[in-house]
Scaffold this active site. Structure first.
Site, mmCIF file in Angstrom:
data_model
loop_
_atom_site.group_PDB
_atom_site.id
_atom_site.type_symbol
_atom_site.label_atom_id
_atom_site.label_comp_id
_atom_site.label_asym_id
_atom_site.label_seq_id
_atom_site.Cartn_x
_atom_site.Cartn_y
_atom_site.Cartn_z
ATOM 1 N N LEU A 116 0.823 -1.187 0.142
ATOM 2 C CA LEU A 116 -0.056 0.068 0.132
ATOM 3 C C LEU A 116 0.950 1.271 0.064
ATOM 4 O O LEU A 116 1.884 1.193 0.797
ATOM 5 C CB LEU A 116 -0.852 0.088 1.199
ATOM 6 N N ASP A 117 0.383 2.303 -0.679
ATOM 7 C CA ASP A 117 1.371 3.534 -0.725
ATOM 8 C C ASP A 117 1.244 4.087 0.802
ATOM 9 O O ASP A 117 0.252 3.730 1.626
ATOM 10 C CB ASP A 117 0.518 4.551 -1.683
ATOM 11 N N LYS A 118 2.168 5.025 0.974
ATOM 12 C CA LYS A 118 2.310 5.693 2.401
ATOM 13 C C LYS A 118 0.884 6.390 2.624
ATOM 14 O O LYS A 118 0.371 6.180 3.894
ATOM 15 C CB LYS A 118 3.311 6.723 2.167
ATOM 16 N N THR A 138 -2.195 5.597 1.949
ATOM 17 C CA THR A 138 -3.152 4.973 1.881
ATOM 18 C C THR A 138 -3.329 3.932 3.280
ATOM 19 O O THR A 138 -2.354 3.355 3.796
ATOM 20 C CB THR A 138 -3.277 3.719 0.934
#
Length: 231
Positions: free
Chosen positions: A55-57, A59
């Site tokens: 997951l992106d930072k 998110t």
């Protein structure tokens, strides 16, 4: 590590894997002397963990981590074969060009750390979505990514004129929000002949907690039951 709850909360654990609810603004990998969420989970639970997706930072939400390389290989194969169903929710403050449908195109690196969507099929990203009005100029998106490219959902919504609220890369810099409004909401998969389904609400974000958003999520309890556009 005593403050692991600043990084994640534990949703589920068995002998094969764990599922955690990652907090927003936490790196996936360790960077600049700061623990990433995987290392934080390893230290908190005192076990070796293997990542199979990320997951992106910005998110938050559901993250699946294997407890062995053997199970990691199984899960990675499921992701590669598109046999893990992932559903996200996002909030935007721009009306999209279309209320539901399919967004697809090639993912290409742009300036800084950004990506952009092209008309080619190179590094193809496919994203299915529905959007619903929340009032006050806000919309809730329910999103099912068919592929798993870097920044895929963020770029897809930007491409239809609905950048995610609070997105530090693709959102409007003049508007301030308490977080980036993208959350990994639901996971479904079958491992070793057993079916698993996990769903977790965001634990932060004023817009996610407003009544209109909570009511819509209650109405659409099972994301799989929506009539998703065909790819």
């Amino acid at each position: 590590m005593n403050n692991f709850n600043l990084y994640f909360s534990l949703v589920y654990e068995n002998e094969e894997f764990i599922v955690i609810n990652k907090k927003e603004n936490i790196n996936f990998h360790s960077e600049d002397g700061e623990f990433g969420v995987v290392v934080a989970a390893e230290k908190a639970l005192n076990i070796k963990l293997y990542s199979v997706h990320r997951l992106d930072k910005m998110t938050s939400g559901l993250l699946l981590l294997a407890k062995s390389s053997h199970i990691a290989a199984h899960l990675s194969a499921l992701f590669k074969a598109h046999q893990v169903q992932k559903y996200y929710i996002a909030i935007t403050d721009k009306k999209p060009k279309k209320k539901q449908g399919l967004i697809q195109g090639g993912m290409q690196k742009s300036r800084r750390s950004m990506w952009k969507l092209t008309k080619t099929k190179e590094n193809l990203a496919i994203t299915q979505f529905f959007s619903f009005t929340l009032g006050a100029g806000k919309r809730l998106f329910i999103i099912k990514p068919k592929t798993g490219k870097t920044h895929q959902i963020r770029v897809a919504l930007k491409s239809i004129g609905s950048a995610i609220c609070g997105d530090p890369l693709y959102g409007e810099k003049t508007k301030q929000y308490d977080r980036g409004y993208l959350h990994a909401y639901q996971l479904e998969f079958t491992l070793l002949d057993k079916k698993y389904e996990f769903q977790v609400l965001p634990c932060s974000g004023e817009l996610f907690k407003e009544g209109a958003c909570v009511e819509l999520l209650t109405q659409h309890k099972s994301m799989a039951s929506l009539c998703w556009p065909k790819c």
